[in-house]
Design a protein around this motif. Structure first.
Motif, PDB file in Angstrom:
ATOM      1  N   LEU A   1      72.123  24.823   9.862  1.00 29.75           N
ATOM      2  CA  LEU A   1      72.649  24.372  11.195  1.00 29.75           C
ATOM      3  C   LEU A   1      73.483  23.275  10.936  1.00 29.75           C
ATOM      4  O   LEU A   1      74.714  22.966  11.855  1.00 29.75           O
ATOM      5  CB  LEU A   1      71.628  23.909  12.080  1.00 29.75           C
ATOM      6  CG  LEU A   1      71.003  25.321  12.553  1.00 29.75           C
ATOM      7  CD1 LEU A   1      69.556  24.854  13.612  1.00 29.75           C
ATOM      8  CD2 LEU A   1      71.726  26.127  13.236  1.00 29.75           C
TER       9      LEU A   1
ATOM     10  N   LEU B   1      77.109  24.212   9.626  1.00 28.17           N
ATOM     11  CA  LEU B   1      77.797  24.919  10.603  1.00 28.17           C
ATOM     12  C   LEU B   1      78.488  24.109  11.780  1.00 28.17           C
ATOM     13  O   LEU B   1      79.573  24.125  11.837  1.00 28.17           O
ATOM     14  CB  LEU B   1      77.281  26.016  11.134  1.00 28.17           C
ATOM     15  CG  LEU B   1      76.665  27.095  10.031  1.00 28.17           C
ATOM     16  CD1 LEU B   1      76.009  28.387  10.902  1.00 28.17           C
ATOM     17  CD2 LEU B   1      77.863  27.720   9.456  1.00 28.17           C
ATOM     18  N   SER B   2      77.760  23.138  12.220  1.00 31.69           N
ATOM     19  CA  SER B   2      77.931  22.350  13.196  1.00 31.69           C
ATOM     20  C   SER B   2      79.022  21.257  12.681  1.00 31.69           C
ATOM     21  O   SER B   2      80.078  21.128  13.546  1.00 31.69           O
ATOM     22  CB  SER B   2      76.739  21.564  13.797  1.00 31.69           C
ATOM     23  OG  SER B   2      75.717  22.304  14.204  1.00 31.69           O
TER      24      SER B   2
ATOM     25  N   GLY C   1      66.648  21.157  15.681  1.00 28.10           N
ATOM     26  CA  GLY C   1      67.866  20.642  15.967  1.00 28.10           C
ATOM     27  C   GLY C   1      68.305  19.472  15.097  1.00 28.10           C
ATOM     28  O   GLY C   1      67.496  18.840  14.601  1.00 28.10           O
ATOM     29  N   VAL C   2      69.682  19.525  14.710  1.00 20.36           N
ATOM     30  CA  VAL C   2      70.239  18.442  13.766  1.00 20.36           C
ATOM     31  C   VAL C   2      71.054  17.577  14.229  1.00 20.36           C
ATOM     32  O   VAL C   2      72.346  17.879  14.635  1.00 20.36           O
ATOM     33  CB  VAL C   2      70.945  19.258  12.619  1.00 20.36           C
ATOM     34  CG1 VAL C   2      70.970  18.377  11.292  1.00 20.36           C
ATOM     35  CG2 VAL C   2      70.200  20.421  12.114  1.00 20.36           C
TER      36      VAL C   2
ATOM     37  N   THR D   1      74.350  16.391  10.939  1.00 14.88           N
ATOM     38  CA  THR D   1      75.576  16.877  11.466  1.00 14.88           C
ATOM     39  C   THR D   1      76.599  15.923  11.165  1.00 14.88           C
ATOM     40  O   THR D   1      77.710  16.196  10.876  1.00 14.88           O
ATOM     41  CB  THR D   1      75.438  17.429  12.834  1.00 14.88           C
ATOM     42  OG1 THR D   1      74.619  18.326  13.145  1.00 14.88           O
ATOM     43  CG2 THR D   1      76.845  18.071  13.559  1.00 14.88           C
TER      44      THR D   1
END
Lengths: 320, 286
Positions: B98, B101-102, B158-159, B163
């Motif tokens: 994640l 990708l973010s 959640g990251v 990120t």
């Protein structure tokens, strides 16, 4: 993000093989739609998680703070500002705020000062410094719960390490388990011992990236070591100090594992209870989630104010 | 501190006094870190009656591994270990994917509102976990997810930091190479996989290491979500061990602590350079 057109020439020039398509414009205009949807697709899972599990509860927490909810009941009745009134009036509020303040100021202040001192020490050319660097950083990667459990026995007033060392110089061990002040000292020491490696590593990186020419200039000017430290080193480290003051503050205000494992907020009820620990106790032990949410909201507001003040002070410092 | 240019550090004009002070400081620091760790290890190797003597035995006689077999049989130690591995493994994998990708979307794709989305992601760093646990607990309990792996993993997935770290890395890549790959007709995913990630390897490794260590040590949320060895990871299991009886039997507890500390310490000793790089990379830009 714009030098596209400049670079394309060079990039195309180097290419062999089939002639390049006639520049980016068509791809860009038709590409915009898929670029947007691809971005949405890539970002969606993370954003959904952050919204559902970080931002939603942040807001929901404020709503809950105006209710009498206990964590297992299906309904929460609105009670207006009763929880806030209770918080301001309760006798333990001062103790908890005091504990939080002492713990936070001590951990932030000491771990930053010691971290900088150690970074300066181990930035020098000394044999074996790499070993000591690793040793200082190592506790930072160990779980706080494990360190808490272990240090409980280190501080054991009857058979612990501290007792043994003190006995060798003829001093009686304080009762770390029963006396509030000493219990607070114990968790503070343990936290600093575990987390010192973080401030150390960040300061060391900043020191290694500093400008050597300024050091030389200071030496040529014959600046005393103290003047050199105050006027040359510290100003260069200011962004790092600022970054650390915020991150270390945030993480030390949040400490839960060490306190839960070592003292459960005790002795004598709330000897080492901090705001965060009180949130846990009221919500999950005393079954008063509404009141717990109130404490959490107060804590968040305090953190927000402190952070804003820090940013302000930093801004002013930079302009001066 | 004597002034010197980096690289060519002048040892010559440092006074002997400063050198002595430097080494004294180093030895002191080493002792403060190492003695408690030594104490934990020797306690774990002592027989029960040797733990409770004064003055303390600094070298256990006889040394025994009984505490280690005791702790691994008396509590479901292997279950806690398995849970730790499952939680850390799944959570780290999803956070890394994640995060990458973010970060990719926030650095190499153009779309309206990119700045705001980025702010939303990193502002999450400022929200303490403890403020979100009350409402999250209620939500997860409602779903019937207490004592399940998804109940522990999903709310933590959640990251924000990762990120931020990866986005910084991607923005620092040379634009010419990325443009060249685009002109060669590389689609966005191929670009990520073949060009962007291979050039970002060190940062990705640092991000992964920090994530693995953090998740291995995660305490509060798994503590609230797990009642027993079905899902409790090691740090939570250790606490259960400590509370088994009124008086703590320190031998097995210390053995359990050593076993819990060991995996991350080994990982750290092998890969500390990369780990430190990740931490400092996060600090340097600000």
């Amino acid at each position: 993000m714009q030098p596209t057109s400049l670079d394309t020439g060079a990039a195309q020039g180097e290419r062999t093989g089939p002639p390049a398509p006639v520049g980016p414009p068509p791809r860009r205009s038709s590409g915009r739609a898929w670029e947007w949807s691809l971005a949405a697709l890539l970002l969606a899972p993370n954003l959904v998680l952050l919204v559902v599990f970080t931002y939603r509860p942040l807001v929901d927490n404020i709503r809950l703070s105006f209710t009498d909810w206990n964590i297992s009941a299906p309904v929460a009745n609105p009670v207006g500002v009763a929880n806030y009134v209770e918080w301001f009036g309760r006798a333990d509020t001062r103790t908890v705020l005091g504990n939080t303040l002492i713990f936070t100021v001590a951990t932030v202040g000491i771990s930053m000062a010691l971290g900088l001192g150690l970074a300066m020490l181990l930035d020098q050319r000394l044999r074996g410094r790499n070993l000591v660097r690793s040793a200082v950083f190592a506790p930072f990667v160990i779980s706080g719960a494990a360190i808490g459990v272990a240090f409980q026995f280190v501080f054991d007033p009857s058979f612990g390490l501290v007792r043994d060392l003190l006995a060798r110089i003829g001093v009686e061990s304080p009762d770390f388990y029963q006396r509030s002040g000493w219990a607070l000292f114990m968790v503070t020491f343990t936290y600093i011992w575990k987390n010192l490696g973080y401030t150390f590593v960040i300061y060391l990186a900043a020191l290694q990236g500093r400008r050597a020419d300024l050091d030389e200039a200071a030496e040529i000017d014959g600046a005393s070591p103290w003047a050199h430290f105050r006027r040359v080193l510290l100003p260069q480290l200011r962004p790092t100090t600022f970054f650390l003051s915020i991150t270390v503050l945030l993480s030390s205000v949040q400490v839960f594992d060490i306190i839960n494992v070592m003292t459960r907020g005790g002795p004598v009820g709330n000897g080492t209870t901090t705001l965060v620990y009180q949130v846990y106790q009221e919500t999950f032990v005393n079954q008063r989630a509404g009141y717990g949410a109130t404490v959490a909201t107060v804590m968040f507001l305090l953190l927000l104010i402190v952070t804003i003040v820090q940013v302000r002070v930093m801004d002013r410092g930079q302009r001066a | 501190m004597s002034a010197r240019a980096h690289g060519a550090e002048a040892i010559s004009h440092r006074s002997p006094l400063k050198t002595v002070a430097g080494y004294t400081g180093m030895v002191l620091v080493l002792l403060v870190i190492a003695v408690p760790l030594f104490w934990i290890v020797i306690t774990s190797l002592k027989e029960r009656q040797d733990i409770y003597v004064r003055p303390a035995q600094w070298f256990p006689q006889p040394a025994t591994t009984a505490n280690y077999s005791d702790v691994t049989t008396r509590i479901p130690f292997l279950d806690y270990m398995r849970n730790s591995i499952v939680i850390t493994g799944v959570l780290s994998m999803s956070k890394i994917v994640l995060g990458v990708l973010s970060a990719y979307a926030l650095s190499l794709l153009r779309f309206p509102g990119r700045g705001i989305v980025f702010l939303v992601v990193i502002a999450a760093l400022m929200v303490p976990n403890q403020i979100t646990v009350i409402s999250n607990y209620a939500l997860v309990a409602q779903l019937g997810w207490r004592n399940t792996f998804q109940g522990i993993i999903i709310p933590l997935a959640g990251v924000a930091f990762g990120t931020f770290l990866m986005r910084n890395q991607f923005l620092n890549l040379p634009t010419e190479i990325i443009e060249a790959a685009r002109l060669d007709g590389a689609g966005p995913l191929k670009l990520l996989w073949r060009v962007v990630l291979p050039m970002s390897w060190p940062t990705l490794v640092a991000f992964s290491l920090i994530t693995v260590v953090n998740e291995w040590n995660e305490y509060l949320w798994p503590f609230l979500m797990s009642d027993d060895e079905r899902t409790a990871p090691l740090p939570v299991g250790l606490t259960l061990l400590q509370n088994n009886d009124g008086v703590t039997n320190w031998g097995p507890v210390m053995a359990g602590t050593v076993l819990a500390m060991l995996p991350v310490l080994v990982l750290f000793l092998v890969l500390q350079r990369q780990m430190i790089k990740g931490l400092t990379a996060g600090a340097v830009k600000s």
